[in-house]
Design an enzyme around this catalytic site. Structure first.
Site, PDB file in Angstrom:
ATOM      1  N   CYS A  76      -9.108  -8.343 -27.366  1.00 44.54           N
ATOM      2  CA  CYS A  76     -10.004  -8.319 -26.214  1.00 44.54           C
ATOM      3  C   CYS A  76     -10.243  -6.884 -25.783  1.00 44.54           C
ATOM      4  O   CYS A  76      -9.743  -5.936 -26.385  1.00 44.54           O
ATOM      5  CB  CYS A  76      -9.402  -9.117 -25.058  1.00 44.54           C
ATOM      6  SG  CYS A  76      -8.979 -10.825 -25.486  1.00 44.54           S
ATOM      7  N   VAL A 123      -8.912 -16.356 -29.782  1.00 41.83           N
ATOM      8  CA  VAL A 123      -8.116 -16.517 -30.992  1.00 41.83           C
ATOM      9  C   VAL A 123      -7.097 -17.646 -30.813  1.00 41.83           C
ATOM     10  O   VAL A 123      -6.891 -18.456 -31.691  1.00 41.83           O
ATOM     11  CB  VAL A 123      -7.400 -15.196 -31.363  1.00 41.83           C
ATOM     12  CG1 VAL A 123      -6.436 -15.395 -32.520  1.00 41.83           C
ATOM     13  CG2 VAL A 123      -8.427 -14.124 -31.713  1.00 41.83           C
ATOM     14  N   VAL A 124      -6.444 -17.675 -29.659  1.00 42.15           N
ATOM     15  CA  VAL A 124      -5.429 -18.684 -29.362  1.00 42.15           C
ATOM     16  C   VAL A 124      -5.764 -19.341 -28.029  1.00 42.15           C
ATOM     17  O   VAL A 124      -6.164 -18.656 -27.074  1.00 42.15           O
ATOM     18  CB  VAL A 124      -4.020 -18.051 -29.308  1.00 42.15           C
ATOM     19  CG1 VAL A 124      -2.981 -19.070 -28.853  1.00 42.15           C
ATOM     20  CG2 VAL A 124      -3.634 -17.482 -30.672  1.00 42.15           C
ATOM     21  N   GLY A 135      -2.938  -4.039 -44.639  1.00 40.23           N
ATOM     22  CA  GLY A 135      -1.751  -3.351 -45.140  1.00 40.23           C
ATOM     23  C   GLY A 135      -1.466  -1.985 -44.563  1.00 40.23           C
ATOM     24  O   GLY A 135      -0.620  -1.264 -45.106  1.00 40.23           O
ATOM     25  N   GLY A 177      -4.275  -8.257 -26.894  1.00 37.20           N
ATOM     26  CA  GLY A 177      -3.224  -8.261 -27.894  1.00 37.20           C
ATOM     27  C   GLY A 177      -2.858  -9.648 -28.364  1.00 37.20           C
ATOM     28  O   GLY A 177      -3.525 -10.639 -28.056  1.00 37.20           O
ATOM     29  N   GLU A 178      -1.777  -9.686 -29.131  1.00 37.40           N
ATOM     30  CA  GLU A 178      -1.202 -10.938 -29.610  1.00 37.40           C
ATOM     31  C   GLU A 178       0.322 -10.813 -29.566  1.00 37.40           C
ATOM     32  O   GLU A 178       0.884  -9.812 -30.020  1.00 37.40           O
ATOM     33  CB  GLU A 178      -1.628 -11.241 -31.056  1.00 37.40           C
ATOM     34  CG  GLU A 178      -3.103 -11.512 -31.247  1.00 37.40           C
ATOM     35  CD  GLU A 178      -3.556 -12.823 -30.626  1.00 37.40           C
ATOM     36  OE1 GLU A 178      -2.698 -13.689 -30.334  1.00 37.40           O
ATOM     37  OE2 GLU A 178      -4.776 -12.967 -30.428  1.00 37.40           O
ATOM     38  N   ARG A 233     -13.282 -11.225 -23.584  1.00 37.87           N
ATOM     39  CA  ARG A 233     -12.378 -12.037 -24.382  1.00 37.87           C
ATOM     40  C   ARG A 233     -12.920 -12.367 -25.767  1.00 37.87           C
ATOM     41  O   ARG A 233     -14.078 -12.758 -25.914  1.00 37.87           O
ATOM     42  CB  ARG A 233     -12.073 -13.346 -23.648  1.00 37.87           C
ATOM     43  CG  ARG A 233     -10.968 -14.156 -24.342  1.00 37.87           C
ATOM     44  CD  ARG A 233     -10.696 -15.464 -23.642  1.00 37.87           C
ATOM     45  NE  ARG A 233      -9.582 -16.168 -24.282  1.00 37.87           N
ATOM     46  CZ  ARG A 233      -9.396 -17.463 -24.223  1.00 37.87           C
ATOM     47  NH1 ARG A 233     -10.232 -18.227 -23.536  1.00 37.87           N
ATOM     48  NH2 ARG A 233      -8.366 -18.021 -24.841  1.00 37.87           N
ATOM     49  N   LEU A 234     -12.035 -12.199 -26.754  1.00 40.56           N
ATOM     50  CA  LEU A 234     -12.234 -12.727 -28.095  1.00 40.56           C
ATOM     51  C   LEU A 234     -11.266 -13.895 -28.238  1.00 40.56           C
ATOM     52  O   LEU A 234     -10.045 -13.710 -28.186  1.00 40.56           O
ATOM     53  CB  LEU A 234     -11.941 -11.661 -29.157  1.00 40.56           C
ATOM     54  CG  LEU A 234     -11.985 -12.129 -30.617  1.00 40.56           C
ATOM     55  CD1 LEU A 234     -13.396 -12.541 -31.009  1.00 40.56           C
ATOM     56  CD2 LEU A 234     -11.461 -11.042 -31.543  1.00 40.56           C
TER      57      LEU A 234
END
Length: 611
Positions: free
Chosen positions: A2, A53-54, A378, A78-79, A50-51
């Site tokens: 976000c 995702v959850v 990665g 964040g996550e 907001r994006l």
């Protein structure tokens, strides 16, 4: 992921400043295209883009929760990868949740329960702000490795913050002014940036692993996490098993998502390992894994091997995708669009960056976002485990090893600039500043101490450049990218692995290769390192050179104040290579230097930068 922003002011009634807050918030609309939210009070105003995702229905922000008579408001980017564990612990302590599985609510309740001590319990990537309405204080925090960005500005009675610099510049009291330090960052350190410095006058970056409290007594910053040097007691086989366990667990945790998920696959050991572990994790959920790679039109015809990019990625991408059974797609970028997107990537970053290394990722993410919302990547393995070529050529010469051809770079600066600044001195001072932060280990040999220092410089000075790039280019399209190699448990463990063990079997990242025996094919495991690919097509070079010629012919081009136009023009007109090796990192050569100059000129002009 976000976008967050906000404003605290002790003199103005912010409940009447909704137009300013909305402008700041909507400057971050690319980071959060799914929803917008604001919360306002007389002293504090918070904004959120907001994006999803959850928990699509339960995670709206800013989120407000109360404990007794105390009200707390959070805006969070964040996550959290240990949401479930934290939620269970908080429920056992009597907290009741209103959402199904929102990590935002878990984070807010964790702060209500433990205060700033909650940070030690978090596993994730984050930048957040919490307003405590009862004691009129603002709390900011950023994740340990700085995966998620956070900037702030303190002016008089105002404190302004945001995920990106553009959110601060959207405030009428913040200006695009450079002080001498900011000028030297752009002309000397760029495309890197010294941690903590926000380039523009008055703008600072909250450094990774730090938290900040702001109230009427001022700003109070505390470092809550740092690398700690300790003896490593595990033997080689135990170490390899532990590295594998930590990486596998990090990938498994980062598969949490209520939207489509993929990995970025180059065919190198880092992205291949993440892909293999992701496939294992999704098999339990009976879900397929998408993978994406990037290439350029006719790149196979023009690729030339060198020490920094030894072979072409395409055959290796195919090898790993088939081995892991992923739904793979290679995105092929136009060289013309690559050059034409240099300004777009600069705007996404708010600063001149890594030229087409940025714009290629910008275009790559645009195409990925059409098919998915979350990717694993990665980044960070080479910094943490010593994979870059300069680890193998380490010596006692002072300086950041990713900077090269310095004298030629200084020759490109104008005489007026060189009369104002001493680039060599500034670069050396920043290097010495970083070296002074290294946590030494008593009793280490000289060589071990040198490698510890070099690893620290890579983690704290080079890695942030790549994390910034990954965040801005992906979030420009509302694409969330996660980085398992930046899991703090893996970083902490790897930090104390002796260099000879990291390079076991006499090969870079030997410990990681050992850790992945049985996970990936042997030829993939022992493939030489190859960085994020760049174009070798001369169409790109000539398009960039023509763009730079047009800038040099423009009498009002702002870049002319800072660079030696005659020297640059001779180089551009002659077509003679300026840099026989990359002047920054592994990929930035002549074409990238010209493109970097274009980005500086565009930045000075579009952002109306002044001194």
């Amino acid at each position: 992921m976000c976008g967050i922003t906000g404003w605290v002011d002790w003199k103005r009634d912010l409940s009447r400043e909704d137009d300013i807050l909305l402008k700041m918030t909507n400057s971050l609309s690319h980071r959060g295209p799914d929803a917008v939210g604001t919360w306002m009070s007389p002293r504090a105003a918070l904004g959120h883009r907001r994006l999803v995702v959850v928990d699509p229905l339960g995670g709206q922000q800013p989120m407000v929760r109360s404990r007794g008579n105390n009200k707390y408001v959070i805006t969070y980017n964040g996550e959290l990868y240990n949401t479930l564990e934290l939620r269970r612990e908080l429920e056992a302590r009597g907290h009741r949740f209103q959402t199904r599985n929102s990590d935002t609510e878990v984070l807010l309740m964790a702060y209500i329960e433990w205060g700033s001590a909650c940070l030690a319990r978090l596993n994730g990537i984050y930048a957040f702000a919490i307003w405590d309405d009862s004691d009129q204080s603002l709390f900011l925090a950023r994740d340990r490795l700085g995966v998620k960005p956070l900037f702030y500005c303190h002016q008089g009675a105002s404190f302004i913050f945001g995920s990106e610099i553009k959110a601060l510049l959207a405030h009428p009291e913040v200006f695009p002014q450079l002080d001498p330090e900011g000028l030297m960052e752009v002309l000397v350190m760029s495309p890197a940036r010294t941690p903590g410095i926000g380039i523009f006058r008055g703008i600072r970056e909250l450094r990774p692993g730090c938290c900040l409290r702001y109230d009427q007594s001022g700003i109070h910053i505390e470092r809550y996490w740092s690398l700690v040097s300790e003896p490593h007691d595990d033997d080689l086989n135990t170490t390899a098993r532990r590295v594998r366990q930590l990486l596998q667990d990090a990938v498994k945790r980062q598969l949490v998502s209520d939207v489509p998920l993929a990995t970025l696959l180059s065919g190198g050991i880092d992205s291949s390992a993440i892909t293999a572990f992701a496939v294992q994790g999704l098999e339990q959920k009976q879900l397929p894994l998408r993978t994406f790679s990037v290439d350029y039109v006719d790149n196979d015809q023009h690729f030339r091997s060198d020490a920094f990019q030894p072979d072409h990625d395409s055959p290796w991408v195919k090898r790993v995708a088939e081995y892991c059974g992923t739904e793979h797609r290679t995105i092929v970028l136009s060289n013309r669009e690559l050059a034409d997107s240099l300004m777009d990537s600069m705007r996404s970053h708010d600063l001149p960056g890594m030229a087409d290394i940025d714009s290629s990722l910008y275009l790559f993410c645009r195409e990925i976002r059409k098919l998915t919302t979350v990717c694993l990547s990665g980044e960070c393995a080479d910094e943490v485990l010593g994979g870059y070529p300069w680890f193998s050529t380490a010596n006692q010469i002072p300086g950041f090893p990713w900077f090269r051809s310095l004298q030629k770079r200084w020759e490109m600066l104008s005489c007026d600039v060189l009369a104002m600044i001493n680039p060599e001195e500034y670069l050396h001072d920043r290097w010495q500043e970083a070296c002074n932060e290294v946590p030494g280990l008593p009793g280490e040999t000289t060589e071990a101490a040198l490698m510890r220092q070099l690893t620290f410089l890579n983690i704290t000075r080079f890695m942030p450049t790549l994390l910034d790039r990954k965040d801005r280019m992906s979030m420009a399209w509302g694409l969330e990218i996660r980085v398992p190699f930046a899991d703090h448990r893996l970083v902490e463990y790897a930090w104390n692995i002796p260099w000879e063990m990291k390079r076991c079997d006499n090969i870079p990242k030997g410990i990681l290769r050992r850790a992945l025996h049985g996970v990936l094919p042997r030829d993939v495991l022992y493939r030489p390192k190859s960085p994020y690919p760049k174009t070798h097509n001369p169409i790109y070079y000539y398009r960039v050179r023509n763009k730079l010629k047009a800038v040099l012919d423009d009498p009002n081009a702002p870049i002319k104040r800072y660079f030696n136009v005659n020297t640059i023009r001779k180089v551009v007109d002659s077509g003679v290579p300026i840099f026989p090796e990359p002047w920054f990192g592994q990929l930035m050569g002549d074409a990238q230097y010209m493109a970097h100059l274009l980005q500086i000129n565009g930045w000075l002009s579009e952002y109306k930068v002044f001194i």
